[in-house]
Design a protein around this motif. Sequence first.
Motif, short mmCIF file in Angstrom:
data_model
loop_
_atom_site.label_atom_id
_atom_site.label_comp_id
_atom_site.label_asym_id
_atom_site.label_seq_id
_atom_site.Cartn_x
_atom_site.Cartn_y
_atom_site.Cartn_z
N ARG A 2 2.84 4.32 -6.15
CA ARG A 2 2.10 3.35 -6.70
C ARG A 2 1.76 3.44 -8.27
O ARG A 2 1.70 2.65 -9.08
N LEU A 70 3.22 -8.32 -7.68
CA LEU A 70 2.12 -7.54 -6.64
C LEU A 70 2.57 -7.83 -5.18
O LEU A 70 2.43 -7.09 -4.38
N ILE A 75 1.09 -5.16 -2.77
CA ILE A 75 -0.12 -4.74 -3.18
C ILE A 75 -1.06 -5.89 -3.42
O ILE A 75 -0.72 -6.73 -4.06
N ALA A 79 -6.66 -5.09 -5.66
CA ALA A 79 -6.36 -3.54 -6.13
C ALA A 79 -6.59 -3.22 -7.61
O ALA A 79 -6.95 -2.17 -8.08
#
Length: 147
Positions: A2, A70, A75, A79
């Motif tokens: 990440r 994303l 994700i 976030a």
Amino acid sequence: MRRKIFQDVANTLCHMLVGWRMGDDIDVLAVLPDGTLLVDVLAGTAAHSAAGAVHLRIAGELQAWLRHRLNVIQIPVQALSSAQVLAEIRTDRLATNRKRIVSFDVSVRSVISTDECRYTGKLHEVHRWHSRVPTTCGGPGQDGALA
């Protein structure tokens, strides 16, 4: 993993701001005084330190690209607590007739924040030229960039 993804996003946002997609907004920036441009990528908005809110196509482009990126890497946009791109824009380093041509010197910094960390990208582009007078031959200056 990440960490690398978010760092890549931060770096890419800087390059996108000064890249070919900014060409649609260069006329708007050419009439503004030197200052700082702040793009809130999550909101898709832009503001200039001297002129206030400015409508720039690149703000929406950055927002759309970030949301798509994303989504591809799965994700959620939630976030991120913030995603901003700041550009220090100088047009006074080379003397020009500003009615005809503008030389841009741009330093860009992006900051992507999550609840865990901040990721920063940086880029400095010197002397991007923008011709404010349409050319008829289609040569250098037509799109605002010189090779």
